[in-house]
Design a protein around this motif. Structure first.
Motif, PDB file in Angstrom:
ATOM      1  N   GLY A 106       2.063  15.177  -8.450  1.00  0.00           N
ATOM      2  CA  GLY A 106       2.794  16.167  -7.999  1.00  0.00           C
ATOM      3  C   GLY A 106       2.766  16.692  -6.473  1.00  0.00           C
ATOM      4  O   GLY A 106       3.172  17.602  -5.957  1.00  0.00           O
ATOM      5  N   TYR A 107       2.586  15.564  -5.712  1.00  0.00           N
ATOM      6  CA  TYR A 107       2.649  15.728  -4.216  1.00  0.00           C
ATOM      7  C   TYR A 107       3.972  15.133  -3.783  1.00  0.00           C
ATOM      8  O   TYR A 107       4.592  14.087  -4.302  1.00  0.00           O
ATOM      9  N   LYS A 108       4.573  15.687  -2.709  1.00  0.00           N
ATOM     10  CA  LYS A 108       5.822  14.997  -2.107  1.00  0.00           C
ATOM     11  C   LYS A 108       5.320  14.120  -0.943  1.00  0.00           C
ATOM     12  O   LYS A 108       4.467  14.338  -0.054  1.00  0.00           O
ATOM     13  N   VAL A 109       5.786  12.860  -0.940  1.00  0.00           N
ATOM     14  CA  VAL A 109       5.306  11.976   0.128  1.00  0.00           C
ATOM     15  C   VAL A 109       6.225  11.321   1.193  1.00  0.00           C
ATOM     16  O   VAL A 109       7.524  10.933   0.599  1.00  0.00           O
ATOM     17  N   ILE A 110       6.195  11.468   2.256  1.00  0.00           N
ATOM     18  CA  ILE A 110       7.065  10.929   3.443  1.00  0.00           C
ATOM     19  C   ILE A 110       6.388   9.919   3.942  1.00  0.00           C
ATOM     20  O   ILE A 110       4.931   9.950   4.468  1.00  0.00           O
ATOM     21  N   SER A 111       6.986   8.680   4.396  1.00  0.00           N
ATOM     22  CA  SER A 111       6.080   7.598   4.798  1.00  0.00           C
ATOM     23  C   SER A 111       6.863   7.143   6.017  1.00  0.00           C
ATOM     24  O   SER A 111       7.917   7.058   6.396  1.00  0.00           O
ATOM     25  N   ALA A 112       5.775   6.711   6.996  1.00  0.00           N
ATOM     26  CA  ALA A 112       6.228   6.165   8.296  1.00  0.00           C
ATOM     27  C   ALA A 112       5.452   4.918   8.401  1.00  0.00           C
ATOM     28  O   ALA A 112       4.195   4.801   7.938  1.00  0.00           O
ATOM     29  N   ARG A 113       5.879   3.786   8.881  1.00  0.00           N
ATOM     30  CA  ARG A 113       5.364   2.730   9.134  1.00  0.00           C
ATOM     31  C   ARG A 113       4.888   2.420  10.399  1.00  0.00           C
ATOM     32  O   ARG A 113       4.415   1.249  10.904  1.00  0.00           O
ATOM     33  N   SER A 114       5.262   3.300  11.615  1.00  0.00           N
ATOM     34  CA  SER A 114       4.663   3.081  12.832  1.00  0.00           C
ATOM     35  C   SER A 114       4.266   4.195  13.423  1.00  0.00           C
ATOM     36  O   SER A 114       4.670   5.319  13.031  1.00  0.00           O
ATOM     37  N   ILE A 145       0.761  -1.171   0.000  1.00  0.00           N
ATOM     38  CA  ILE A 145      -0.184   0.028   0.089  1.00  0.00           C
ATOM     39  C   ILE A 145       0.766   1.214  -0.056  1.00  0.00           C
ATOM     40  O   ILE A 145       0.637   1.898  -0.416  1.00  0.00           O
ATOM     41  N   VAL A 146       1.866   1.151   0.992  1.00  0.00           N
ATOM     42  CA  VAL A 146       2.774   2.351   0.835  1.00  0.00           C
ATOM     43  C   VAL A 146       3.406   2.673  -0.812  1.00  0.00           C
ATOM     44  O   VAL A 146       3.187   3.669  -1.012  1.00  0.00           O
ATOM     45  N   ASN A 147       3.913   1.693  -1.395  1.00  0.00           N
ATOM     46  CA  ASN A 147       4.412   1.817  -2.577  1.00  0.00           C
ATOM     47  C   ASN A 147       3.423   2.309  -3.719  1.00  0.00           C
ATOM     48  O   ASN A 147       3.779   3.161  -4.264  1.00  0.00           O
ATOM     49  N   LEU A 148       2.187   1.672  -3.574  1.00  0.00           N
ATOM     50  CA  LEU A 148       1.207   2.098  -4.396  1.00  0.00           C
ATOM     51  C   LEU A 148       0.785   3.573  -4.125  1.00  0.00           C
ATOM     52  O   LEU A 148       0.778   4.584  -5.215  1.00  0.00           O
ATOM     53  N   VAL A 149       0.546   3.916  -3.035  1.00  0.00           N
ATOM     54  CA  VAL A 149       0.156   5.243  -2.814  1.00  0.00           C
ATOM     55  C   VAL A 149       1.249   6.308  -2.783  1.00  0.00           C
ATOM     56  O   VAL A 149       0.777   7.402  -3.442  1.00  0.00           O
ATOM     57  N   LYS A 150       2.317   6.087  -2.662  1.00  0.00           N
ATOM     58  CA  LYS A 150       3.673   6.984  -2.703  1.00  0.00           C
ATOM     59  C   LYS A 150       3.809   7.197  -4.256  1.00  0.00           C
ATOM     60  O   LYS A 150       3.818   8.357  -4.620  1.00  0.00           O
ATOM     61  N   ALA A 151       3.850   6.147  -5.023  1.00  0.00           N
ATOM     62  CA  ALA A 151       3.815   6.334  -6.429  1.00  0.00           C
ATOM     63  C   ALA A 151       2.733   7.321  -7.252  1.00  0.00           C
ATOM     64  O   ALA A 151       2.859   7.963  -7.888  1.00  0.00           O
ATOM     65  N   LEU A 152       1.381   6.661  -6.597  1.00  0.00           N
ATOM     66  CA  LEU A 152       0.346   7.381  -7.192  1.00  0.00           C
ATOM     67  C   LEU A 152       0.343   8.977  -6.936  1.00  0.00           C
ATOM     68  O   LEU A 152      -0.005   9.870  -7.829  1.00  0.00           O
ATOM     69  N   LEU A 153       0.758   9.435  -5.481  1.00  0.00           N
ATOM     70  CA  LEU A 153       0.746  10.879  -5.115  1.00  0.00           C
ATOM     71  C   LEU A 153       1.794  11.434  -5.781  1.00  0.00           C
ATOM     72  O   LEU A 153       1.603  12.597  -5.990  1.00  0.00           O
ATOM     73  N   GLU A 154       2.792  10.813  -5.943  1.00  0.00           N
ATOM     74  CA  GLU A 154       4.077  11.565  -6.565  1.00  0.00           C
ATOM     75  C   GLU A 154       3.755  12.047  -8.124  1.00  0.00           C
ATOM     76  O   GLU A 154       4.024  12.761  -8.507  1.00  0.00           O
ATOM     77  N   LEU A 155       3.106  10.897  -8.394  1.00  0.00           N
ATOM     78  CA  LEU A 155       2.722  11.107 -10.039  1.00  0.00           C
ATOM     79  C   LEU A 155       1.762  12.341 -10.029  1.00  0.00           C
ATOM     80  O   LEU A 155       1.842  13.094 -11.056  1.00  0.00           O
TER      81      LEU A 155
END
Ligand code: CA
Length: 236
Positions: free
Chosen positions: A28-36, A16-26
């Motif tokens: 035009g958003y900058k995405v920072i992800s945290a897993r906990s 889900i992280v990979n999918l959402v990150k790729a989609l939002l970056e596409l």
């Protein structure tokens, strides 16, 4: 583009992280992800995101604890990523101040639309649905707050006081999901008996009828069954 919106994605499932990150970056958003929870708290403080996408099932703590922490200091939009069918959890997080939720699995268009809508609502970017000079506009719908008038395609719609109050409330929070109990408290200053819920449903049915919305149609007002109502923040 330097001036991108920063989104903090709090989610522990890698796919889900990979999918959402790729989609939002596409988009035009900058995405920072945290897993906990712990990682999210640290990143939140150092990056100061414009929006948070929050999974409630985190490995170390419940996501609602992070929501509570954010709401102590900030009104930035928080969208919950939630499992299907858990209405009670959705209602609880909305009543704790989440702006919206998305049910997993979600479509990519839906995710981007919700993010855009939440950001627009918070920061009033874009002119698709907005309030200016005390007038709210969304497609053919226009609300004049000063005179408490509602127009559909330039034609005035006659609403009762209560119907108007409900519609105005939803429009003031357009793009945000309001739970049944939040609406009931705001309109009738009472809490959430079956009777008050029924009153709300009756009023909402009348509003939809007057706005020419057919049963089952999602126009202007979206009803999420078992949760609440949202005025469509998107201009479609
Ligand atoms: Ca999870």
């Amino acid at each position: 583009m330097n001036n991108k919106y920063k989104i903090l994605l709090v989610e522990d499932e890698s796919h889900i992280v990979n999918l959402v990150k790729a989609l939002l970056e596409l988009n035009g958003y900058k995405v920072i992800s945290a897993r906990s929870y712990v990682e999210a708290i640290t990143l939140y403080a150092s990056y100061i995101p414009d929006l948070v996408l929050l999974d409630l099932g985190l490995p170390d703590r419940d996501g609602t604890e992070l929501l509570a922490e954010i709401r102590k200091q900030d009104s930035i939009p928080v969208i919950i990523l939630s499992a299907r069918g858990d209405e009670a959890e959705k209602v609880r997080s909305l009543d704790m101040g989440a702006n919206d939720y998305i049910t997993k699995p979600f479509g990519s268009a839906e995710l981007v639309a919700r993010v855009r809508s939440a950001l627009r609502h918070s920061y009033q970017i874009g002119r698709a649905s907005s309030v200016s000079d005390g007038v709210f506009r969304l497609d053919g719908l226009m609300i004049k707050y000063d005179s408490r008038q509602v127009f559909l395609d330039e034609k005035e719609i006659k609403l009762t006081q209560t119907e108007y109050n409900i519609l105005a409330l939803l429009s003031e929070h357009s793009g945000k999901m309001l739970t049944y109990s939040a609406i009931i408290k705001a309109i009738w200053r009472e809490c959430c008996s079956d009777n008050s819920k029924k009153k709300l449903q009756v009023n909402m049915a009348n509003i939809r009828k007057k706005l020419g919305i057919n049963p089952g149609e999602s126009k202007y007002i979206i009803n999420e069954l078992g949760v609440g109502y949202r005025m469509n923040g998107e201009n479609r």
